[in-house]
Design an enzyme around this catalytic site. Structure first.
Site, mmCIF file in Angstrom:
data_model
loop_
_atom_site.group_PDB
_atom_site.id
_atom_site.type_symbol
_atom_site.label_atom_id
_atom_site.label_comp_id
_atom_site.label_asym_id
_atom_site.label_seq_id
_atom_site.Cartn_x
_atom_site.Cartn_y
_atom_site.Cartn_z
ATOM 1 N N SER A 133 0.464 -1.063 -0.286
ATOM 2 C CA SER A 133 -0.105 0.280 0.126
ATOM 3 C C SER A 133 0.754 1.572 -0.223
ATOM 4 O O SER A 133 1.605 1.184 -0.786
ATOM 5 C CB SER A 133 -0.780 0.180 0.952
ATOM 6 N N HIS A 160 -8.574 0.916 -1.178
ATOM 7 C CA HIS A 160 -8.363 -0.426 -1.749
ATOM 8 C C HIS A 160 -9.036 -1.259 -2.438
ATOM 9 O O HIS A 160 -9.920 -2.101 -2.230
ATOM 10 C CB HIS A 160 -6.970 -1.668 -0.889
#
Length: 311
Positions: free
Chosen positions: A86, A196
């Site tokens: 991430s 996400h």
């Protein structure tokens, strides 16, 4: 024998993590550079109160990752592979020379601000351990059919460690469902936004437009992306990965696997994390996986050199 540097994502932070970075001149210089770039004292970003904001968390993780990578490089340990989970993709891009540190800081600040303004409260992430991605997706479908608010697969960290995103109430209900279906654990993460997934589609489009003029270069060594878990070889591809990864599932286990299959034999996880180290140790015990947050820097460097077979 090859070295890979891994950079953790949100959830790895804890109060004081920037203050626990090793006392080296290059680390101090990195903290000072970050403070000058952002016009604020970055050491004020790791208090328990400050870490309630995803902006502080994301900036802090980039600073910690770059400080660690620079310290290792000063000791002659430059990785052949760089990857981050991430927001960890940002220090990974700096580590491999694809992006300047100051530009990474400005871009990640904008990223976090867009994420926070899109969903200022009531959303987050939960890690489901002990179920496969297919099992989690089946439970998500059942949850939706029963009238539950939408849940999304956010990260595939390992074959049986899946992170889901959604609203707080939906995550709580889904955790109960997952545990009843045989999950070993359902743990809410210290993340205050639904990362996400398509809930961040608009924020992603804004970041793509905002970051269009930031200079990116081809990486030195191998940069492995989040979205596909594959090596990216040019600056424009890395720009797209960083600008869009907040709306797509993180395929971390694929990224880890491709590094090891490509020859990475020593993995070092940047502070403040140990989750990526634990995943690697469990699934690839033949590889040396080390967490920088658990070892003094000089001992870490000596261990890495020994494992790599270099003086």
């Amino acid at each position: 024998m090859s070295l890979a540097c891994l950079f953790p994502g949100q959830g790895a932070q804890s109060p004081g993590f920037l203050h626990r970075l090793p006392e080296y001149a290059v680390v101090r210089a990195t903290l000072d550079e970050a403070s000058a770039t952002l016009g604020t004292d970055v050491l004020a970003l790791d208090s328990a109160e400050a870490l309630q904001s995803t902006v502080a968390v994301q900036i802090g993780l980039v600073v910690a990752g770059v400080a660690h990578a620079r310290a290792l490089a000063q000791m002659g340990l430059t990785p052949q592979f760089s990857a981050g989970l991430s927001v960890g993709a940002y220090p990974a891009a700096v580590c491999c020379g694809a992006l300047d540190f100051a530009d990474a800081l400005r871009m990640v600040k904008k990223r976090a601000e867009l994420m926070e303004s899109a969903w200022p409260s009531g959303y987050g992430l939960t890690a489901i351990s002990g179920l496969s991605e297919t099992q989690v997706e089946t439970l998500i479908n059942a949850h939706t059919q029963d009238g539950g608010e939408r849940i999304y697969v956010a990260n595939v960290n390992a074959p049986r460690q899946i992170v889901v995103a959604g609203a707080d109430t939906a995550l709580e209900a889904f955790a109960t469902r997952a545990l009843a279906a045989g999950a070993r654990k359902a743990q809410r993460l210290a993340v205050s936004v639904p990362s996400h997934c398509e809930l961040l589609a608009d924020a992603t489009e804004q970041l793509v437009a905002w970051s269009r003029d930031i200079p990116f270069r081809s990486p030195e060594g191998v940069y492995v992306d989040n979205r596909g878990g594959r090596p990216l070889h040019d600056g424009e591809a890395i720009r797209a990965d960083l600008a869009t990864n907040m709306r797509y599932t993180v395929l971390w286990f694929d990224a880890l696997t491709v590094m090891i299959e490509s020859g990475a034999t020593v993995l070092v996880e940047a502070p403040p994390g140990q989750v990526l180290t634990d995943i690697a140790r469990e699934h690839y015990p033949e590889v040396a996986a080390l967490s920088a947050s658990t070892l003094p820097l000089d001992r870490l460097a000596a261990t890495v050199r020994r494992r790599l077979g270099v003086d």
